[in-house]
Scaffold this motif. Sequence first.
Motif, PDB file in Angstrom:
ATOM      1  N   PRO A  58      -4.186  14.496  -4.529  1.00  0.00           N
ATOM      2  CA  PRO A  58      -4.498  14.613  -5.807  1.00  0.00           C
ATOM      3  C   PRO A  58      -3.026  14.327  -6.676  1.00  0.00           C
ATOM      4  CG  PRO A  58      -4.222  16.775  -4.836  1.00  0.00           C
ATOM      5  CD  PRO A  58      -4.643  15.652  -3.850  1.00  0.00           C
ATOM      6  N   ARG A  59      -3.081  13.837  -7.901  1.00  0.00           N
ATOM      7  CA  ARG A  59      -2.087  13.773  -8.755  1.00  0.00           C
ATOM      8  C   ARG A  59      -2.000  15.305  -9.301  1.00  0.00           C
ATOM      9  NH1 ARG A  59      -1.631   9.738  -6.279  1.00  0.00           N
ATOM     10  NH2 ARG A  59      -1.870   7.646  -7.004  1.00  0.00           N
ATOM     11  N   ASP A  60      -0.827  15.471 -10.403  1.00  0.00           N
ATOM     12  CA  ASP A  60      -0.955  16.766 -11.212  1.00  0.00           C
ATOM     13  C   ASP A  60      -0.683  17.968 -10.506  1.00  0.00           C
ATOM     14  OD1 ASP A  60      -1.325  15.173 -13.526  1.00  0.00           O
ATOM     15  OD2 ASP A  60      -3.247  15.300 -13.363  1.00  0.00           O
ATOM     16  N   ILE A  61      -0.065  17.923  -9.412  1.00  0.00           N
ATOM     17  CA  ILE A  61       0.197  18.976  -8.769  1.00  0.00           C
ATOM     18  C   ILE A  61       1.762  19.725  -9.164  1.00  0.00           C
ATOM     19  CG2 ILE A  61       1.347  20.021  -6.807  1.00  0.00           C
ATOM     20  CD1 ILE A  61      -0.644  17.716  -5.289  1.00  0.00           C
ATOM     21  N   LEU A  70      -3.862  20.747   1.525  1.00  0.00           N
ATOM     22  CA  LEU A  70      -4.961  19.955   1.368  1.00  0.00           C
ATOM     23  C   LEU A  70      -5.885  19.840   2.406  1.00  0.00           C
ATOM     24  CD1 LEU A  70      -2.697  16.948  -0.101  1.00  0.00           C
ATOM     25  CD2 LEU A  70      -4.033  18.554  -1.462  1.00  0.00           C
ATOM     26  N   ASP A  71      -5.813  21.054   3.435  1.00  0.00           N
ATOM     27  CA  ASP A  71      -6.753  20.803   4.551  1.00  0.00           C
ATOM     28  C   ASP A  71      -8.340  21.079   4.209  1.00  0.00           C
ATOM     29  OD1 ASP A  71      -5.613  23.592   3.596  1.00  0.00           O
ATOM     30  OD2 ASP A  71      -7.220  24.223   5.018  1.00  0.00           O
ATOM     31  N   SER A  72      -8.901  20.542   5.013  1.00  0.00           N
ATOM     32  CA  SER A  72     -10.581  20.689   4.934  1.00  0.00           C
ATOM     33  C   SER A  72     -10.906  19.818   4.037  1.00  0.00           C
ATOM     34  CB  SER A  72     -10.905  22.318   5.034  1.00  0.00           C
ATOM     35  OG  SER A  72     -10.343  22.877   6.062  1.00  0.00           O
ATOM     36  N   ASN A  73     -10.604  18.861   3.764  1.00  0.00           N
ATOM     37  CA  ASN A  73     -11.344  18.001   2.611  1.00  0.00           C
ATOM     38  C   ASN A  73     -11.937  16.554   3.301  1.00  0.00           C
ATOM     39  OD1 ASN A  73     -10.696  18.887  -0.245  1.00  0.00           O
ATOM     40  ND2 ASN A  73      -8.758  19.339   0.908  1.00  0.00           N
ATOM     41  N   ARG A  74     -11.906  15.482   2.430  1.00  0.00           N
ATOM     42  CA  ARG A  74     -12.400  14.529   3.044  1.00  0.00           C
ATOM     43  C   ARG A  74     -11.288  13.038   2.834  1.00  0.00           C
ATOM     44  NH1 ARG A  74     -18.284  14.959  -0.226  1.00  0.00           N
ATOM     45  NH2 ARG A  74     -18.803  16.865   0.808  1.00  0.00           N
ATOM     46  N   ILE A  75     -10.271  13.431   2.974  1.00  0.00           N
ATOM     47  CA  ILE A  75      -9.118  12.319   2.832  1.00  0.00           C
ATOM     48  C   ILE A  75      -9.334  11.429   4.115  1.00  0.00           C
ATOM     49  CG2 ILE A  75      -6.655  11.849   2.707  1.00  0.00           C
ATOM     50  CD1 ILE A  75      -6.412  14.654   1.106  1.00  0.00           C
ATOM     51  N   PRO A  76      -9.582  10.310   3.881  1.00  0.00           N
ATOM     52  CA  PRO A  76      -9.741   9.053   5.084  1.00  0.00           C
ATOM     53  C   PRO A  76      -8.425   8.394   5.359  1.00  0.00           C
ATOM     54  CG  PRO A  76     -10.589   8.229   3.065  1.00  0.00           C
ATOM     55  CD  PRO A  76     -10.108   9.549   2.686  1.00  0.00           C
ATOM     56  N   PHE A  77      -7.548   8.304   4.539  1.00  0.00           N
ATOM     57  CA  PHE A  77      -6.529   7.238   4.659  1.00  0.00           C
ATOM     58  C   PHE A  77      -5.336   7.544   3.745  1.00  0.00           C
ATOM     59  CE2 PHE A  77      -5.096   3.204   2.515  1.00  0.00           C
ATOM     60  CZ  PHE A  77      -4.264   2.801   3.431  1.00  0.00           C
ATOM     61  N   LEU A  78      -3.957   7.575   4.172  1.00  0.00           N
ATOM     62  CA  LEU A  78      -2.868   7.738   3.536  1.00  0.00           C
ATOM     63  C   LEU A  78      -2.047   6.636   3.254  1.00  0.00           C
ATOM     64  CD1 LEU A  78      -1.510  11.126   5.351  1.00  0.00           C
ATOM     65  CD2 LEU A  78      -2.822  10.718   3.296  1.00  0.00           C
ATOM     66  N   PRO A  79      -2.222   5.899   1.996  1.00  0.00           N
ATOM     67  CA  PRO A  79      -1.526   4.663   1.578  1.00  0.00           C
ATOM     68  C   PRO A  79      -0.043   4.750   1.626  1.00  0.00           C
ATOM     69  CG  PRO A  79      -2.601   5.473  -0.269  1.00  0.00           C
ATOM     70  CD  PRO A  79      -2.901   6.448   0.883  1.00  0.00           C
ATOM     71  N   VAL A  83       2.548  10.176  -1.232  1.00  0.00           N
ATOM     72  CA  VAL A  83       2.845  11.626  -1.539  1.00  0.00           C
ATOM     73  C   VAL A  83       4.133  11.361  -2.518  1.00  0.00           C
ATOM     74  CG1 VAL A  83       2.444  12.656   0.579  1.00  0.00           C
ATOM     75  CG2 VAL A  83       4.868  11.461   0.048  1.00  0.00           C
ATOM     76  N   ARG A  84       4.063  10.080  -3.314  1.00  0.00           N
ATOM     77  CA  ARG A  84       5.096   9.947  -4.480  1.00  0.00           C
ATOM     78  C   ARG A  84       5.259  10.853  -5.688  1.00  0.00           C
ATOM     79  NH1 ARG A  84       1.453   6.358  -5.496  1.00  0.00           N
ATOM     80  NH2 ARG A  84       0.626   5.715  -7.307  1.00  0.00           N
ATOM     81  N   GLY A 106       5.413   4.285   5.272  1.00  0.00           N
ATOM     82  CA  GLY A 106       6.091   4.800   3.628  1.00  0.00           C
ATOM     83  C   GLY A 106       4.990   5.829   3.105  1.00  0.00           C
ATOM     84  N   ALA A 107       4.173   6.120   3.760  1.00  0.00           N
ATOM     85  CA  ALA A 107       3.097   7.277   3.259  1.00  0.00           C
ATOM     86  C   ALA A 107       3.798   8.539   2.832  1.00  0.00           C
ATOM     87  CB  ALA A 107       1.969   7.516   4.147  1.00  0.00           C
ATOM     88  N   PHE A 108       4.620   8.697   3.614  1.00  0.00           N
ATOM     89  CA  PHE A 108       5.527  10.172   3.283  1.00  0.00           C
ATOM     90  C   PHE A 108       7.006  10.030   2.759  1.00  0.00           C
ATOM     91  CE2 PHE A 108       2.738  11.017   6.916  1.00  0.00           C
ATOM     92  CZ  PHE A 108       1.911  12.194   6.195  1.00  0.00           C
ATOM     93  N   ARG A 109       7.067   8.804   2.281  1.00  0.00           N
ATOM     94  CA  ARG A 109       8.581   8.331   1.629  1.00  0.00           C
ATOM     95  C   ARG A 109       8.714   9.332   0.336  1.00  0.00           C
ATOM     96  NH1 ARG A 109       9.461   2.422  -0.037  1.00  0.00           N
ATOM     97  NH2 ARG A 109       7.897   2.655  -1.676  1.00  0.00           N
ATOM     98  N   GLY A 110      10.005   9.949   0.158  1.00  0.00           N
ATOM     99  CA  GLY A 110      10.317  11.010  -0.710  1.00  0.00           C
ATOM    100  C   GLY A 110      10.217  12.227  -0.405  1.00  0.00           C
TER     101      GLY A 110
END
Length: 203
Positions: A58-61, A70-79, A83-84, A106-110
């Motif tokens: 999600p945005r707006d954290i 963010l555990d126990s959700n339905r996230i299928p893919f990290l582009p 996490v920017r 580059g998904a965890f860049r930053g």
Amino acid sequence: VSERVLLRTGTMWLLLQSLLLLASSLRSAAAFPKGCYPSEEEGLKTFRCSNAQLTEVPRDIPNDTNKLYLDSNRIPFLPRDAVRDLPLLLLELDLSHNVIGSIESGAFRGLAEHLHSLDLSSNRLVSVSKDTLSNLKAKVNLSDNPWRCDCRLQELIRTVDLVAGSSGGIVCDSSAQEEHVGKAFLQVIADTDFCNVYKKTTD
């Protein structure tokens, strides 16, 4: 009379302040992704989005978040750049018990410098490039995923700092050699060098 007027004015002022406070807290709560809420745990600002039926990060954290669940959700893919928008103060990121099947480089860049803990356990990861996690200094949990045991996984394991005690949960779900299936990966690579196996057979 003047005392009564003053008292009434004071009461009105307090009421107005209460209403303004309530309005601002409702507004900030409304800005949070549905199913997410902030809390404080052991002096660290925590933001929980567990079981929120999320399908993406999600945005707006809140900017001061130290621990993000963010555990126990339905996230299928990290582009790439997934996490920017995450806070610069983030120390712990829990993505366990999702349906993550692939992670782009580059998904965890930053997050490289400050992240202490990354939990990717209990997902659907089969293969991940070593470059995806290579710059992280965090302790990483990769257990309980349907890993394919090959050179790519061997390179990944050499790149990351695994959470203590989690390596036994990295088990071969598939492999070029049938006898490896069902075995802990670290046990397998004690005898097999996947990255040299083809060279050995051609020598």
